[in-house]
Design an enzyme around this catalytic site. Structure first.
Site, PDB file in Angstrom:
ATOM      1  N   ALA A 149      -3.887  10.660 -82.889  1.00  0.00           N
ATOM      2  CA  ALA A 149      -4.738  11.938 -83.668  1.00  0.00           C
ATOM      3  C   ALA A 149      -3.608  12.828 -83.583  1.00  0.00           C
ATOM      4  O   ALA A 149      -2.991  13.390 -83.109  1.00  0.00           O
ATOM      5  CB  ALA A 149      -6.605  12.262 -82.210  1.00  0.00           C
TER       6      ALA A 149
ATOM      7  N   GLY B 142      -3.925   7.299 -81.287  1.00  0.00           N
ATOM      8  CA  GLY B 142      -5.149   6.570 -82.756  1.00  0.00           C
ATOM      9  C   GLY B 142      -4.079   5.536 -83.689  1.00  0.00           C
ATOM     10  O   GLY B 142      -4.713   5.157 -83.859  1.00  0.00           O
TER      11      GLY B 142
ATOM     12  N   GLU C  36      -1.928   9.318 -74.971  1.00  0.00           N
ATOM     13  CA  GLU C  36      -2.507  10.007 -74.228  1.00  0.00           C
ATOM     14  C   GLU C  36      -1.900  10.658 -72.930  1.00  0.00           C
ATOM     15  O   GLU C  36      -2.746  11.923 -72.547  1.00  0.00           O
ATOM     16  CB  GLU C  36      -4.295  10.042 -74.358  1.00  0.00           C
ATOM     17  CG  GLU C  36      -4.701   9.071 -75.992  1.00  0.00           C
ATOM     18  CD  GLU C  36      -3.978   8.537 -76.020  1.00  0.00           C
ATOM     19  OE1 GLU C  36      -4.037   7.414 -75.755  1.00  0.00           O
ATOM     20  OE2 GLU C  36      -4.566   8.037 -77.735  1.00  0.00           O
TER      21      GLU C  36
ATOM     22  N   GLU D  29      -4.534   2.577 -81.815  1.00  0.00           N
ATOM     23  CA  GLU D  29      -5.605   1.758 -81.883  1.00  0.00           C
ATOM     24  C   GLU D  29      -6.493   1.373 -83.714  1.00  0.00           C
ATOM     25  O   GLU D  29      -6.846   0.701 -83.060  1.00  0.00           O
ATOM     26  CB  GLU D  29      -6.634   3.441 -81.195  1.00  0.00           C
ATOM     27  CG  GLU D  29      -6.362   3.660 -79.555  1.00  0.00           C
ATOM     28  CD  GLU D  29      -7.023   5.012 -79.460  1.00  0.00           C
ATOM     29  OE1 GLU D  29      -6.991   5.844 -79.900  1.00  0.00           O
ATOM     30  OE2 GLU D  29      -7.774   5.028 -78.573  1.00  0.00           O
TER      31      GLU D  29
HETATM   32  N1  COA Z   1      -0.292  15.693 -84.496  1.00  0.00           N
HETATM   33  C1  COA Z   1      -0.437  16.467 -84.802  1.00  0.00           C
HETATM   34  N2  COA Z   1       1.542  16.106 -85.373  1.00  0.00           N
HETATM   35  C2  COA Z   1       2.122  15.841 -85.008  1.00  0.00           C
HETATM   36  C3  COA Z   1       1.778  14.591 -84.397  1.00  0.00           C
HETATM   37  C4  COA Z   1       0.338  14.379 -84.223  1.00  0.00           C
HETATM   38  N3  COA Z   1      -0.679  13.391 -83.401  1.00  0.00           N
HETATM   39  N4  COA Z   1       3.257  13.627 -84.048  1.00  0.00           N
HETATM   40  C5  COA Z   1       3.812  13.957 -84.582  1.00  0.00           C
HETATM   41  N5  COA Z   1       3.896  15.395 -85.737  1.00  0.00           N
HETATM   42  C6  COA Z   1       4.275  16.562 -86.723  1.00  0.00           C
HETATM   43  C7  COA Z   1       5.207  17.033 -85.158  1.00  0.00           C
HETATM   44  O1  COA Z   1       4.460  18.059 -84.497  1.00  0.00           O
HETATM   45  C8  COA Z   1       6.561  17.237 -85.919  1.00  0.00           C
HETATM   46  O2  COA Z   1       6.009  18.732 -87.187  1.00  0.00           O
HETATM   47  P1  COA Z   1       6.962  19.510 -87.620  1.00  0.00           P
HETATM   48  O3  COA Z   1       8.107  19.204 -87.520  1.00  0.00           O
HETATM   49  O4  COA Z   1       6.215  20.584 -87.675  1.00  0.00           O
HETATM   50  O5  COA Z   1       7.008  20.248 -85.802  1.00  0.00           O
HETATM   51  C9  COA Z   1       6.584  16.325 -87.295  1.00  0.00           C
HETATM   52  O6  COA Z   1       5.788  15.733 -86.910  1.00  0.00           O
HETATM   53  C10 COA Z   1       7.402  15.063 -86.509  1.00  0.00           C
HETATM   54  O7  COA Z   1       7.223  15.211 -85.294  1.00  0.00           O
HETATM   55  P2  COA Z   1       8.315  15.228 -84.066  1.00  0.00           P
HETATM   56  O8  COA Z   1       7.760  14.906 -82.830  1.00  0.00           O
HETATM   57  O9  COA Z   1       9.114  16.543 -84.518  1.00  0.00           O
HETATM   58  O10 COA Z   1      10.013  14.242 -84.117  1.00  0.00           O
HETATM   59  P3  COA Z   1       9.985  12.818 -83.327  1.00  0.00           P
HETATM   60  O11 COA Z   1      11.116  11.984 -84.006  1.00  0.00           O
HETATM   61  O12 COA Z   1      11.641  14.293 -82.584  1.00  0.00           O
HETATM   62  O13 COA Z   1       9.426  12.550 -82.517  1.00  0.00           O
HETATM   63  C11 COA Z   1       7.216  11.176 -81.827  1.00  0.00           C
HETATM   64  C12 COA Z   1       8.531  11.677 -83.231  1.00  0.00           C
HETATM   65  C13 COA Z   1       6.052  10.122 -82.648  1.00  0.00           C
HETATM   66  C14 COA Z   1       7.652  10.478 -79.931  1.00  0.00           C
HETATM   67  C15 COA Z   1       6.555  12.532 -81.481  1.00  0.00           C
HETATM   68  O14 COA Z   1       6.386  13.297 -82.303  1.00  0.00           O
HETATM   69  C16 COA Z   1       5.199  12.629 -80.397  1.00  0.00           C
HETATM   70  O15 COA Z   1       5.106  12.076 -78.992  1.00  0.00           O
HETATM   71  N6  COA Z   1       4.119  12.422 -81.170  1.00  0.00           N
HETATM   72  C17 COA Z   1       2.421  12.784 -80.475  1.00  0.00           C
HETATM   73  C18 COA Z   1       2.652  11.654 -80.142  1.00  0.00           C
HETATM   74  C19 COA Z   1       1.323  11.072 -79.298  1.00  0.00           C
HETATM   75  O16 COA Z   1       0.995  12.057 -78.321  1.00  0.00           O
HETATM   76  N7  COA Z   1       0.091  10.494 -80.060  1.00  0.00           N
HETATM   77  C20 COA Z   1      -1.258  10.304 -79.333  1.00  0.00           C
HETATM   78  C21 COA Z   1      -1.833  11.225 -80.035  1.00  0.00           C
HETATM   79  S1  COA Z   1      -3.159  11.332 -78.839  1.00  0.00           S
END
Ligand code: COA
Length: 260
Positions: free
Chosen positions: A66, A111, A134, A114
């Site tokens: 999400a 999500g 989460e 999911e």
């Molecule tokens: N919601 C909003 N933005 C998100 C996102 C999410 N779930 N997941 C990634 N992004 C955004 C990041 O903020 C980043 O934005 P920016 O370029 O403006 O800083 C961009 O996507 C790229 O992500 P980044 O974190 O820089 O890539 P990474 O390769 O270093 O890491 C992940 C990848 C997937 C490990 C990491 O993005 C992450 O942990 N995301 C969240 C996952 C999560 O907790 N999901 C559950 C949500 S309920």
């Protein structure tokens, strides 16, 4: 129908939905969830479409969860509505009555995991990572992850994945039954399309009843579910496709199913 956050392509009987917000790793915001809902309803009603593929844009992420920008400002009542909306959209996917193949091309987190679980079958690139992170945000899964994950992989593994939040590899997901197939990234879409084409040649009403019998049956007692199966087994005998399938076998030829 036009979408801002999705791409929707049709190729014969197979439609492909691509979640298209690569700059945020295809995170699902409210608009994306609503567009996904509309796309699924459109494809459910489209008789020419027999199978749907869901994937993410780019080579890094299927769906990274999400949208955390929206989660960060969510109110208690808004959070409840948000969860119910996500659950509703994923229920539509699970029960659309046509097989939905998730082509997991990278991160399937929160999500995203999911969404993949709501799909009927899952094919993953060997680079994919799946998880319910989460807990690291101080929250819990909200699009039925606490319910679909234990049903797919068992309670113990679901507890571990959701409580630790640690993502798992595609190979581990295959081992525990969270995905059906793992392939090299370059082969992912070809494999998903091959599977979709194979399903698209099946009898659509029989596939609808199989999906329905399994989805509903796992929520019933064994005895009730068997009664339900028998009713669908009887109903499917009324179809042209049942007559064509059995006749083609006896005539030693390949059946052509019309969905009637
Ligand atoms: N919601 C909003 N933005 C998100 C996102 C999410 N779930 N997941 C990634 N992004 C955004 C990041 O903020 C980043 O934005 P920016 O370029 O403006 O800083 C961009 O996507 C790229 O992500 P980044 O974190 O820089 O890539 P990474 O390769 O270093 O890491 C992940 C990848 C997937 C490990 C990491 O993005 C992450 O942990 N995301 C969240 C996952 C999560 O907790 N999901 C559950 C949500 S309920």
């Amino acid at each position: 129908m036009a979408f801002d956050t999705l791409l929707l392509e049709r190729d014969g009987a197979v439609a492909t939905i691509t979640i298209n917000r690569p700059r945020v790793l295809n995170a699902l915001n409210a608009q994306t969830l609503d567009e996904l809902r509309r796309a699924i309803l459109e494809l459910e009603a489209d008789e020419a479409i027999r199978v749907v593929i869901v994937t993410g844009a780019g080579d890094k992420s299927f769906v990274a969860g999400a949208d955390i920008n929206e989660l960060a400002v969510q109110t208690p009542t808004g959070g409840r509505e948000h969860g119910l909306t996500g659950q509703h959209v994923f229920d539509l996917i699970e029960n659309m009555g046509k097989p939905v193949v998730a082509a997991i091309n990278g991160y399937a987190l929160g999500g995203g995991c999911e969404l993949a679980m709501a799909c009927t079958l899952r094919v993953a690139a060997d680079t994919a990572r799946l998880g319910q992170p989460e807990i690291a945000l101080g929250i819990i899964p909200g699009y039925a992850g606490t319910q679909r994950l234990p049903r797919l992989v068992g309670k113990g593994r679901a507890m571990e994945m959701i409580l630790t939040g640690a993502p798992i590899s595609a190979d581990e997901a295959l081992r525990i039954g969270l995905v059906n197939r793992v392939v090299p990234p370059a082969d992912l879409m070809a494999e998903a399309k091959k599977l979709a084409a194979q399903l698209a040649s099946n009898a659509p009403i029989a596939m609808r009843y199989i999906i329905n019998a399994i989805n509903k049956g796992v929520e019933m007692s064994f005895a009730e579910a068997c009664q339900y199966e028998a009713t669908l087994f009887g109903l499917v005998s009324s179809t042209d496709d049942m007559r064509e399938g059995t006749k083609a076998f006896l005539e030693k030829r390949k059946a052509t199913f019309t969905g009637r």
